[in-house]
Design an enzyme around this catalytic site. Structure first.
Site, short mmCIF file in Angstrom:
data_model
loop_
_atom_site.label_atom_id
_atom_site.label_comp_id
_atom_site.label_asym_id
_atom_site.label_seq_id
_atom_site.Cartn_x
_atom_site.Cartn_y
_atom_site.Cartn_z
N GLN A 168 -35.77 8.54 26.03
CA GLN A 168 -36.32 9.49 26.00
C GLN A 168 -37.50 10.08 26.44
O GLN A 168 -38.50 10.81 26.12
CB GLN A 168 -35.65 10.82 25.10
CG GLN A 168 -34.39 10.83 25.40
CD GLN A 168 -34.07 12.11 26.79
OE1 GLN A 168 -34.99 13.07 27.05
NE2 GLN A 168 -32.44 12.21 27.32
N SER A 188 -34.94 4.35 31.87
CA SER A 188 -34.49 4.77 33.25
C SER A 188 -34.81 6.16 33.51
O SER A 188 -35.81 6.76 32.65
CB SER A 188 -33.18 5.17 32.46
OG SER A 188 -32.34 6.33 32.80
N HIS A 190 -34.03 8.98 35.41
CA HIS A 190 -33.15 10.73 35.31
C HIS A 190 -33.51 11.35 34.82
O HIS A 190 -33.34 12.32 34.57
CB HIS A 190 -32.20 10.25 36.32
CG HIS A 190 -30.47 10.11 34.46
ND1 HIS A 190 -30.37 11.33 34.33
CD2 HIS A 190 -30.00 8.91 34.33
CE1 HIS A 190 -28.79 10.90 33.63
NE2 HIS A 190 -29.21 9.43 33.36
N THR A 226 -25.96 -6.63 44.49
CA THR A 226 -27.16 -6.58 45.18
C THR A 226 -28.02 -5.02 44.43
O THR A 226 -27.13 -4.61 44.35
CB THR A 226 -26.25 -6.27 46.59
OG1 THR A 226 -25.82 -7.01 46.48
CG2 THR A 226 -27.12 -5.95 47.22
N CYS A 311 -20.83 15.84 24.75
CA CYS A 311 -21.19 14.98 24.92
C CYS A 311 -20.33 14.39 26.36
O CYS A 311 -19.80 15.24 26.64
CB CYS A 311 -19.53 14.42 23.77
SG CYS A 311 -17.92 14.93 23.97
N1 PLP Z 1 -30.45 6.74 26.01
C1 PLP Z 1 -30.70 7.76 25.62
C2 PLP Z 1 -31.94 8.17 24.55
C3 PLP Z 1 -30.00 8.70 26.35
O1 PLP Z 1 -31.01 10.52 26.32
C4 PLP Z 1 -29.18 8.60 27.41
C5 PLP Z 1 -28.48 9.86 28.60
O2 PLP Z 1 -28.50 11.03 27.84
C6 PLP Z 1 -28.83 6.84 27.79
C7 PLP Z 1 -29.05 6.66 26.82
C8 PLP Z 1 -27.88 6.94 28.47
O3 PLP Z 1 -28.44 6.88 30.06
P1 PLP Z 1 -27.06 6.83 31.38
O4 PLP Z 1 -26.01 7.74 31.08
O5 PLP Z 1 -27.98 6.78 32.27
O6 PLP Z 1 -26.94 5.48 31.39
#
Ligand code: PLP
Length: 374
Positions: A168, A188, A190, A226, A311
């Protein structure tokens, strides 16, 4: 769908047009970085460029970056790959950390959602077995930021490793692996204009671990499979754009805080109000009105927000984060999370505020009537 307002970037954010452009040119091409022909070499170059760019932006060495398929995978790799004898995690972690191992010990948080350093020290003192500590940089439900540098300082005294889930943080606050001093960091894209399907685990140089996925020798034998070349290129573009996103959110932040003050005057509670939070996240409790009811009403009004406790099944349950902070279950069920992102403008927050007030007035009146009748 055109008039909809999207305020759920902490769940996922729309693909940024520049990220999309970087990926679009790659789709349709045969890109396997392990192939030796020109197409394969091109794929290898794309991945190594991405690795270099991300390492530069996050202040780590390119060799410390492992590309994975998701933050969930990165978190699992961090916790399970090291096979530590003790794993200490905060009670407000994402389920991808909380469920990564059966033998976790929990570090409590205070009423504002901040990890209790005294409790962490007690845990570290109680057993000399070297531990892995996993504490997120910022919470997805509340935006509360954790004192990672202080956690690292404590960990060093007790010979413990530190992993931080910084998912985040990207595009919301500056991220600097070396400055934070952690041993492992999950990233990450997205939640910040990037694609799903690619993520990173940064592993401090010299640390060895068992890969979770076995197969080919990709990622220097640390993660078989891959590589998702287009998604990795998109991830790198999102990392490159992150400083712009941060500037934009910093400019928006006063509007979000103004909105919070306005809603508080009408009876709302803001979770984690007294501590440092992300500039894009508000977790707002509208007492007496279930989060699920609010969500439905906001959705009908054209606003996408989230319940603090949504959830993965899409159902609304109680929030383990609010529970860990000592928020009564009933009150916790009234939480709605607003999370802004790269395409959010002040007008979107104003619209949310208007709808919140309408809903509050409507449901409040119904309750008064109910009380009169009783
Ligand atoms: N960690 C945090 C703080 C997240 O907010 C999220 C997704 O909401 C994740 C890990 C997991 O991400 P993903 O579902 O893209 O693997």
């Amino acid at each position: 769908m055109t008039d909809r307002i999207y305020l759920d970037h902490n769940a996922t954010s729309p693909l940024h047009p520049e990220v999309r452009a970087a990926m679009d040119v790659l789709y349709g091409q045969p890109l396997n970085p392990s192939s030796i022909h020109a197409e394969g070499r091109r794929a290898r170059a794309i991945i190594e460029d991405a690795r270099g760019l991300i390492a530069g932006a996050l202040n780590c060495f390119p060799g410390e970056i492992i590309f994975t398929g998701s933050a969930t995978e990165s978190n699992n790799l961090a916790i399970r790959g090291f096979r530590p004898e003790r794993v200490l995690v905060s009670t407000v972690e994402h389920p991808s950390v909380l469920n990564a191992s059966e033998a976790l010990e929990h570090i409590p948080v205070n009423a504002q959602g901040v990890v209790r350093l005294d409790a962490l020290e007690e845990l570290l003192k109680s057993d000399e077995t070297p531990a892995l500590i996993s504490v997120m940089l910022a919470n997805n439900e509340t935006g509360v930021i954790q004192p990672i540098e202080q956690i690292v300082a404590l960990a060093r005294q007790y010979n413990a490793l530190v992993h931080t889930d910084a998912v985040q943080g990207l595009g919301r606050i500056p991220l600097d692996f070396s400055h934070l001093g952690v041993d492992l960091m999950t990233i990450s894209s997205h939640k910040a204009g990037g694609p799903t399907g690619a993520a990173v685990l940064i592993v401090r140089d010299g640390l060895t671990f068992e890969p979770l996925l076995r197969g080919g020798g990709q990622e220097s034998n640390r993660r078989a499979g891959t590589e998702n070349v287009a998604a990795i290129a998109g991830l790198a573009k999102a990392v490159e754009l992150a400083p712009d996103m941060i500037r934009r959110l910093n400019a928006l932040e006063p509007k979000l805080w103004e909105l919070e003050v306005e809603l508080e005057a009408l009876g709302a509670h803001i979770v984690g109000k007294a501590v440092e939070r992300l500039p894009n996240t508000s977790c707002i409790l509208m007492p007496e009105v279930a989060g699920s009811t609010q969500l439905m009403n906001f959705d009908l009004a054209g606003l996408a927000v989230s319940s603090g406790s949504a959830c993965t099944s899409g159902k609304v349950g109680k929030s383990h984060v609010l529970q860990a902070m000592g928020v009564a279950e009933e009150l916790g069920r009234t939480a709605v999370r607003v999370s802004a992102g790269w395409n959010t403008g002040p007008e979107d927050l104003i619209r949310f505020g208007e709808e919140w007030k309408k809903l509050h007035a409507r449901l409040g009146k119904t309750k008064e009537k109910g009380l009169e009748a009783a």
